[in-house]
Every structure is written in C-alpha cells, then in structure tokens.
Motif scaffolding. Structure first.
Motif, short mmCIF file in Angstrom:
data_model
loop_
_atom_site.label_atom_id
_atom_site.label_comp_id
_atom_site.label_asym_id
_atom_site.label_seq_id
_atom_site.Cartn_x
_atom_site.Cartn_y
_atom_site.Cartn_z
N TYR A 153 1.46 -4.94 -14.11
CA TYR A 153 1.15 -5.54 -12.81
C TYR A 153 0.66 -4.45 -11.87
CZ TYR A 153 1.75 -8.04 -8.39
OH TYR A 153 1.53 -8.62 -7.17
N VAL A 154 -0.56 -4.62 -11.33
CA VAL A 154 -1.14 -3.65 -10.40
C VAL A 154 -1.87 -4.40 -9.29
CG1 VAL A 154 -2.70 -1.70 -10.10
CG2 VAL A 154 -1.45 -1.94 -12.24
N LYS A 155 -1.38 -4.27 -8.05
CA LYS A 155 -2.06 -4.80 -6.87
C LYS A 155 -2.48 -6.26 -7.02
CE LYS A 155 -3.82 -0.27 -5.43
NZ LYS A 155 -5.03 0.55 -5.13
N GLY A 156 -1.52 -7.10 -7.32
CA GLY A 156 -1.80 -8.53 -7.37
C GLY A 156 -2.47 -9.01 -8.64
#
Length: 331
Positions: free
Chosen positions: A83-86
């Motif tokens: 999971y990275v920035k949405g």
C-alpha cells in the motif's frame, strides 16, 4: 503505477488482455454498477499498445472495504500486496495490479483524464492559456493574486470531459468512439482549435523535463515534427477572463472571480491597517521567531480581522502595545 513497485517485466499485449479479463470478471461480480453509476473503471488504451507495465483500476474509495479486498485477493490468488499513497498494489502472478482509491464524485473524471495514454496531459496544456488546469480532479480555474506569490485558490469549472473538449475545439464524439491507434489520437488532438505545437517542439522549464519523463509525450513531439509542424516564435497568449466566462457561463466562475476580487480589495485595506511592519515599528523588541509567535497569537481570534475592519488606527496600535508575549514564544 507503471509496474515499478515490484519491478516486474512488462507484459506482452496478449498476456495482458488475459489478466485484465480475469480482473474484470472479479470486479463485475464484487462491485456491480449501482443506481449511482459504476464503482470502478479501467482507463482506455490504444489498440496498438504492444505491452503493459501494470493494470490500473480506479475504484470508488467507498468500495475499498476490507471484506472486498480480502475477496478480491482470494479469487485471484494474490498473496503479496503493498500500500502506497492510496494505491493497493497487488502481485498478480508476476504482474502488478493497482487498485487506486478514488473519491466517488471524481471516479469518471479520473478515468477520462487517464484514458488514452498521455491525452489528458495534452488536453491540459491546451487549457493553460485559459487559466485552467485539467487533471484527475476535474477542470479547475487557478486564481493567483499578482501581488501575493503564495496566494492560490481554485474553482471547479467542470467535472465533465466533454466540456474540456468543447473548450479545446475538439469533436467529443471521436473520443467516445475511440482511436484506431496512437497516431489517430495524435492527429485528432493536434486538430484542436486551441492547439499549439510550441510546448512540444520548443519545450521550456518543467515541461521540457516532463517530456523526457513521459515517453508518450515524446512520441507526440516526434509525431508533430514528422507531420511538419513548426513551433511558433511566441507562446500562446493568456486569454482574458471574458473568454473563459463565455465558454462556461453557468459554471459559477463569475461569482468566484467576483468574490476573490472583493477579498483581494478587503485584504489590501487590512494590510494597510495592520501588518508585521507596523508591529515591528511599535514593538522593536520583537524579531524573527518571537515576532512570528507574537503575530500568530495576536491574530488567533476568529474575529480578529473583522475587528480590524472596523477599528481605528489608534485602536489597532493600542491593541498591539498592550498584547503580551505568548507563553510559548521562542527565547
């Protein structure tokens, strides 16, 4: 995006289409279209795109629940997620699938902006002389005060692609029907009444660097050069607000500009009555961080600026002189 998170190799078109079909089948089952509209989109791409670095899926933020994600991963056999920035990035058998959380109101707008490669960026360049920015959040008017470098406000002019195409002078039907290939799209975009080849053939500043970072934009520049386009000597001129208002008479932009003009005039009057320069003149012992803390404490009251509007210069001076240093002010 681009498949860089897991560093997987790009997938040939035929294999990509098989993976996309599997993902679509799961999404159709888990997130069917509701009365409010689709809950997800996969951006459109050209028929001549030979390979893919990843699969982007725009998903309504409200639909990205823990039960949905667990079922999505289970049905596709996904065991590794980051999971990275949405963005929920999934390792789908050595191919990256990105579920991109999107506000429901912006779902279709983001889909339209991201479709057809770099077309969204090309359209965005056409909007700049109008003072507009076309992006994933819609068509925005960008307001800056000429005397305040850091003052910036935006007004949403439209969330609809067809409004952007109309402002650019393009036939929306062609976009919705699709493009035979990338060259077809390039020719259509270059036919816009507001198109100028200058940003691509004589790039400047940040956009010159962006051309190097975006292969699709570089291919567009190569297409223009090959088609015989020549960069004009001058940049396309900025259009006056009257042109924009005639294009979008019902957007609320006129009211926005009126309010911003009134606010700028009001703030100019306020700065003439109260400013950091006046505080330093009356309280020479204040400077640097101590001055900043004092100003912050003095203006913290919600009705401070309303009070300034009605106060006399003498009353403002008295308040500055009587105000104590904040307890947590720097030494």
């Amino acid at each position: 995006m681009g498949g860089h998170l897991f560093h997987f190799p790009r997938l040939a078109r035929a294999n990509y289409l098989l993976r996309e079909e599997q993902v679509r089948a799961v999404l159709h089952d888990l997130l069917p279209t509701t009365s409010a509209g689709p809950q997800w989109f996969i951006p459109l791409y050209h028929a001549d795109k030979p390979d893919f670095g990843d699969l982007d899926v725009l998903v309504s933020r409200d639909a990205l629940t823990a039960p949905f994600l667990a079922e999505f991963r289970g049905r596709l056999g996904i065991t590794h997620t980051r999971y990275v920035k949405g963005i929920e990035s999934h390792d789908f058998g050595g191919f990256q699938v990105d579920l991109m959380a999107t506000p429901p109101a912006e779902l279709r707008t983001r889909f339209e902006f991201m479709s057809w490669g770099d077309l969204g960026n090309i359209l965005g360049r056409m909007m700049r002389p109008l003072g507009l920015k076309w992006g994933e959040s819609g068509l925005l008017y960008v307001y800056r005060r000429p005397d305040e470098a850091h003052y910036l406000r935006t007004c949403t002019v439209s969330l609809h692609l067809d409004d952007v195409l109309r402002a650019a002078g393009l036939d929306a039907a062609h976009w919705h029907a699709g493009f035979a290939d990338e060259a077809d799209m390039f020719g259509w975009a270059a036919g816009a009444s507001r198109f100028s080849p200058r940003p691509y053939l004589a790039p400047e500043g940040d956009f010159g660097r962006r051309l190097l970072e975006r292969p699709g934009l570089q291919r567009f520049a190569d297409y223009l050069e090959g088609a015989g386009w020549v960069a004009p000597a001058q940049r396309e001129p900025n259009q006056p607000p009257e042109v924009l208002l005639s294009l979008f008479p019902d957007s609320g932009l006129a009211a926005f500009l009126h309010a911003e003009t009134a606010a700028a005039e009001r703030d100019q009057v306020r700065r003439g009555k109260f400013s950091g320069r006046l505080v330093m003149a009356l309280r020479p012992e204040l400077s640097g961080k101590t001055l900043g803390a004092f100003m912050q404490a003095l203006t913290a009251s919600p009705d401070f600026w309303v009070w300034v509007d009605g106060a006399t210069p003498a009353e403002i001076q008295d308040r500055i002189l009587a105000a104590p240093l904040p307890l947590n002010s720097p030494a």
